[in-house]
Design an enzyme around this catalytic site. Structure first.
Site, PDB file in Angstrom:
ATOM      1  N   HIS A 127       0.826  -1.205   0.000  1.00 50.32           N
ATOM      2  CA  HIS A 127       0.000   0.000   0.000  1.00 50.32           C
ATOM      3  C   HIS A 127       0.858   1.251   0.000  1.00 50.32           C
ATOM      4  O   HIS A 127       1.842   1.338   0.735  1.00 50.32           O
ATOM      5  CB  HIS A 127      -0.892   0.023   1.236  1.00 50.32           C
ATOM      6  CG  HIS A 127      -2.119  -0.813   1.112  1.00 50.32           C
ATOM      7  ND1 HIS A 127      -3.183  -0.440   0.321  1.00 50.32           N
ATOM      8  CD2 HIS A 127      -2.465  -1.990   1.665  1.00 50.32           C
ATOM      9  CE1 HIS A 127      -4.120  -1.360   0.402  1.00 50.32           C
ATOM     10  NE2 HIS A 127      -3.715  -2.324   1.205  1.00 50.32           N
ATOM     11  N   CYS A 196       0.904   2.031  -5.762  1.00 48.53           N
ATOM     12  CA  CYS A 196       0.060   2.833  -6.641  1.00 48.53           C
ATOM     13  C   CYS A 196       0.595   4.252  -6.754  1.00 48.53           C
ATOM     14  O   CYS A 196       1.356   4.725  -5.937  1.00 48.53           O
ATOM     15  CB  CYS A 196      -1.394   2.829  -6.161  1.00 48.53           C
ATOM     16  SG  CYS A 196      -1.651   3.679  -4.598  1.00 48.53           S
ATOM     17  N   ARG A 205       1.035   2.931 -11.650  1.00 52.51           N
ATOM     18  CA  ARG A 205       1.795   2.178 -10.653  1.00 52.51           C
ATOM     19  C   ARG A 205       3.218   2.692 -10.644  1.00 52.51           C
ATOM     20  O   ARG A 205       3.757   3.080 -11.689  1.00 52.51           O
ATOM     21  CB  ARG A 205       1.818   0.679 -10.993  1.00 52.51           C
ATOM     22  CG  ARG A 205       0.443   0.032 -11.052  1.00 52.51           C
ATOM     23  CD  ARG A 205      -0.172  -0.131  -9.681  1.00 52.51           C
ATOM     24  NE  ARG A 205      -1.468  -0.780  -9.774  1.00 52.51           N
ATOM     25  CZ  ARG A 205      -2.615  -0.120  -9.929  1.00 52.51           C
ATOM     26  NH1 ARG A 205      -2.624   1.187 -10.010  1.00 52.51           N
ATOM     27  NH2 ARG A 205      -3.745  -0.774 -10.002  1.00 52.51           N
TER      28      ARG A 205
END
Lengths: 234, 53
Positions: A127, A196, A205
């Site tokens: 994340h 991301c 990305r």
């Protein structure tokens, strides 16, 4: 009278929706981090306990007839990653698989990519924001930065080869055994990190590639990259 | 809506206030435990992998 009731109900609904949105923001910004904190702490504890119980003899990697290691169990942690550039106490468990539930507990190893330290591409997703923000400072990674992993028996020190590369979500070639656009021109022991971009979006990305620089058994102590975090500045 | 709930709660004002607080906490718990975990993956923050989709 009915007009008054209508207006009152409408305003109550607006206040309710507003309160819901505020609560949801609190959940996303704060509560997911709290949950990820306890989940990763549990993962790290479990790994340390399992590794402490493992006999040291079994860890010797030099035996020629060593059986093939068991495949990583889906959703289970198998390694710990350290990236000094992202913080001296930056320490995250690596779990097998990249399902949503798995990524809530730590970093996720793409199923089907190489095992840690082996020839091929050890690809890991994490994340950028929410769930503890593991890769919040991802763009600060620079060539030469150390990405250190341990599976309980061996320390693996990877070195970043180039600044983060921005691509589109469908570009799966970046986790190929010899990743496209990485500059690697032959088979090797590579590592790929994905997250991301932009920070709160999903349109792109960010990719970082590294190659295996050094390994040492855990009995030899922590690798130099972790002992002197700034020594890796390149 | 809220007035209707308030009128239908039993007891005097203090009891009503106490029940209201408990109700609010219950709603927040259900939201954090079930509703938000369901809704959050629908937002883009989870899309950190490269895949064919």
């Amino acid at each position: 009278m009915t007009v008054r009731l209508f207006v009152r109900t409408l305003s109550e609904l607006c206040i309710t929706v507003g309160a819901l949105i505020v609560l949801f923001v609190v959940y996303v910004l704060y509560w997911t981090g709290v949950q990820a904190g306890s989940a990763t702490a549990g993962q790290l504890d479990g790994l340390q306990r399992a590794w402490a119980q493992r006999p040291v003899e079994a860890a010797a990697p030099a035996e020629p007839a060593a059986p093939a290691p068991a495949p990583y169990a889906d959703g289970k942690g198998f390694a710990v990653m350290y990236v000094p550039r992202l913080g001296q106490d930056w320490e995250w468990p690596v779990l097998e698989g990249t399902r949503t539930d798995t990524l809530k507990k730590g970093l996720g190893h793409y199923a089907g990519t190489a095992r840690l330290g082996e020839t091929g591409n050890f690809a890991v997703a994490g994340h950028r924001r929410t769930y503890g923000d593991p890769f919040k400072d991802f763009p600060r990674l620079r060539p030469g930065d150390a990405v250190v992993l341990t599976d309980g028996t061996t320390w693996f020190t990877y070195r970043v080869d180039r600044a983060p590369y921005r691509t589109v979500p469908t570009d799966t070639a970046v986790i190929d055994p010899v990743p496209r656009r990485s500059g690697f021109d032959g088979p090797g022991r590579y590592l790929t990190l994905t997250t991301c971009d932009p920070e709160w979006g999903s349109s792109h990305r960010l990719i970082v590639w590294a190659h295996l620089d050094a390994t040492q058994p855990v009995t030899a102590g922590r690798p130099r990259a972790l002992r002197r975090p700034q020594a890796s500045d390149g | 809506m809220y007035g209707w709930i308030w009128r239908h709660l039993p007891g005097n004002a203090w009891v009503k206030a106490l029940i209201s607080v408990v109700l609010v906490l219950a709603v927040v718990y259900v939201l954090f435990q079930y509703v938000f975990p369901w809704a959050e993956p629908l937002l883009p923050f989870n899309d950190v992998t490269v895949d064919g989709q």
